[in-house]
Write an enzyme that holds these catalytic residues in place. Structure first.
Site, PDB file in Angstrom:
ATOM      1  N   LYS A  34       1.001  -1.235  -0.223  1.00  0.00           N
ATOM      2  CA  LYS A  34      -0.069   0.053  -0.193  1.00  0.00           C
ATOM      3  C   LYS A  34       0.928   1.078   0.768  1.00  0.00           C
ATOM      4  O   LYS A  34       1.821   1.091   0.569  1.00  0.00           O
ATOM      5  CB  LYS A  34      -1.134   0.544   1.333  1.00  0.00           C
ATOM      6  CG  LYS A  34      -1.999   1.463   1.223  1.00  0.00           C
ATOM      7  CD  LYS A  34      -2.658   1.462   2.190  1.00  0.00           C
ATOM      8  CE  LYS A  34      -2.489   1.998   3.410  1.00  0.00           C
ATOM      9  NZ  LYS A  34      -1.877   3.348   3.964  1.00  0.00           N
ATOM     10  N   ASP A  61      -3.658   4.128  -1.794  1.00  0.00           N
ATOM     11  CA  ASP A  61      -4.746   4.653  -0.747  1.00  0.00           C
ATOM     12  C   ASP A  61      -4.859   6.185  -0.908  1.00  0.00           C
ATOM     13  O   ASP A  61      -4.090   6.441   0.432  1.00  0.00           O
ATOM     14  CB  ASP A  61      -4.370   4.012   0.929  1.00  0.00           C
ATOM     15  CG  ASP A  61      -4.683   3.950   1.943  1.00  0.00           C
ATOM     16  OD1 ASP A  61      -6.424   4.512   1.513  1.00  0.00           O
ATOM     17  OD2 ASP A  61      -5.159   4.427   2.690  1.00  0.00           O
ATOM     18  N   LYS A  63      -7.398   8.006  -0.514  1.00  0.00           N
ATOM     19  CA  LYS A  63      -8.786   8.289  -0.113  1.00  0.00           C
ATOM     20  C   LYS A  63      -9.921   9.113  -1.061  1.00  0.00           C
ATOM     21  O   LYS A  63     -10.110  10.973  -0.405  1.00  0.00           O
ATOM     22  CB  LYS A  63      -8.773   8.951   1.473  1.00  0.00           C
ATOM     23  CG  LYS A  63      -8.872   7.420   2.567  1.00  0.00           C
ATOM     24  CD  LYS A  63      -8.070   7.952   3.628  1.00  0.00           C
ATOM     25  CE  LYS A  63      -7.412   6.962   4.411  1.00  0.00           C
ATOM     26  NZ  LYS A  63      -5.890   6.261   4.178  1.00  0.00           N
ATOM     27  N   ASP A  66     -14.581  14.456  -3.078  1.00  0.00           N
ATOM     28  CA  ASP A  66     -14.969  15.901  -4.091  1.00  0.00           C
ATOM     29  C   ASP A  66     -15.549  15.282  -4.990  1.00  0.00           C
ATOM     30  O   ASP A  66     -16.522  14.237  -4.806  1.00  0.00           O
ATOM     31  CB  ASP A  66     -14.059  16.222  -4.846  1.00  0.00           C
ATOM     32  CG  ASP A  66     -13.425  17.255  -5.176  1.00  0.00           C
ATOM     33  OD1 ASP A  66     -13.948  18.274  -5.908  1.00  0.00           O
ATOM     34  OD2 ASP A  66     -11.505  17.570  -5.362  1.00  0.00           O
ATOM     35  N   THR A 116     -10.043   3.942  10.866  1.00  0.00           N
ATOM     36  CA  THR A 116     -10.026   3.528  12.548  1.00  0.00           C
ATOM     37  C   THR A 116      -9.653   4.293  12.946  1.00  0.00           C
ATOM     38  O   THR A 116      -8.820   3.952  14.388  1.00  0.00           O
ATOM     39  CB  THR A 116      -8.883   1.928  11.590  1.00  0.00           C
ATOM     40  OG1 THR A 116      -8.120   1.999  11.099  1.00  0.00           O
ATOM     41  CG2 THR A 116     -10.199   0.941  11.574  1.00  0.00           C
ATOM     42  N   ARG A 209       3.115  -0.224  10.891  1.00  0.00           N
ATOM     43  CA  ARG A 209       4.578  -0.196  11.490  1.00  0.00           C
ATOM     44  C   ARG A 209       4.561  -1.824  11.942  1.00  0.00           C
ATOM     45  O   ARG A 209       5.844  -1.903  12.736  1.00  0.00           O
ATOM     46  CB  ARG A 209       4.351   0.758  12.890  1.00  0.00           C
ATOM     47  CG  ARG A 209       4.758   2.212  11.820  1.00  0.00           C
ATOM     48  CD  ARG A 209       3.531   2.954  13.673  1.00  0.00           C
ATOM     49  NE  ARG A 209       2.404   2.974  13.337  1.00  0.00           N
ATOM     50  CZ  ARG A 209       1.497   4.108  13.352  1.00  0.00           C
ATOM     51  NH1 ARG A 209       2.609   4.704  14.058  1.00  0.00           N
ATOM     52  NH2 ARG A 209       0.414   3.728  13.215  1.00  0.00           N
TER      53      ARG A 209
END
Length: 229
Positions: A34, A61, A63, A66, A116, A209
């Site tokens: 990603k 990714d 997002k 608009d 999240t 991470r």
């Protein structure tokens, strides 16, 4: 689907050379990556093309959120690049514009339900309607599916509820906020373990991470994959 094929490693680096080096370290262990909005200005687009040339799958990714016509144009340009997943916010008009822009390409349009990193207090500050966050996520997922989304981005806490929707038949559920047992939560607020996410109905797990910040990223990835077997 093999366990390792369910893992999408989030390349959340501030240096694109470090991100590229990580993909080399992970080698054949990971085949899906990603690339987020924060990487675009440091060469994320070029890295996406390099990964595709190496036979990897790429989830951009971005997002998008608009007016539908703008989203349609933005998605049309990305669809021509052979990318695999793309995110837009889950408002039905935005999803419809993205689906129109995707056209006949194989790129999957994934709708963001509720981030999240957000909890009910965050939604209150954003003037989002009252109600349990899980109910809002499920309602947004259903509306996104009706608008044509190929899948949704949602916490694994809500994955089972989404999977139970009639509208979810044949759709994808991609879950961020994944943390192995004992891992630090960081800026996430709705997290689950990899095995629990799959048990709840998730198709793909986005993991950043716990892998990229590990002393031995390849070993960390292997341990997560083994936990899914």
């Amino acid at each position: 689907m093999k366990p390792q094929d369910r893992i999408i490693v989030a390349l959340d680096h501030t240096n694109i050379l470090e991100a590229e080096a990580l993909t080399q370290k992970l080698g054949d262990q990971i085949g899906f990556y990603k690339i987020g909005l924060g990487s675009l200005t440091i060469g994320g687009g070029a890295l996406a093309m390099e990964l595709k040339e190496r036979g990897k799958k790429v989830f951009m990714d971005l997002k998008f959120f608009d007016i539908p016509a703008t989203v349609e144009r933005a998605i049309r340009g990305h669809a021509s690049l052979g990318l695999d997943f793309m995110t837009v916010h889950g408002d039905p008009s935005v999803v419809s514009g993205a689906v129109e822009g995707r056209g006949g390409s194989d790129m999957k349009i994934l709708a963001v339900t509720v981030l999240t990193s957000s909890d009910r207090a965050d939604l209150d500050r954003g003037l989002i309607k009252a109600g349990d966050i899980k109910d809002i996520v499920v309602e947004r997922a259903a509306n996104a599916f009706i608008a044509g989304a190929d899948g949704v981005i949602a916490s694994a806490e809500e994955a089972a509820l989404i999977r139970a929707l009639p509208e979810a038949n044949g759709k994808l559920i991609v879950t961020p906020g994944i943390r192995p047992e004992g891992a630090a939560i960081g800026d996430q607020k709705r997290v689950v373990t990899p095995k629990m996410a799959i048990s709840n109905g998730a198709d793909y797990l986005v993991i950043g991470r716990p892998i990229i910040a590990a002393a031995d990223p390849k070993k960390a990835a292997e341990d997560i994959i083994a936990s899914l077997d």
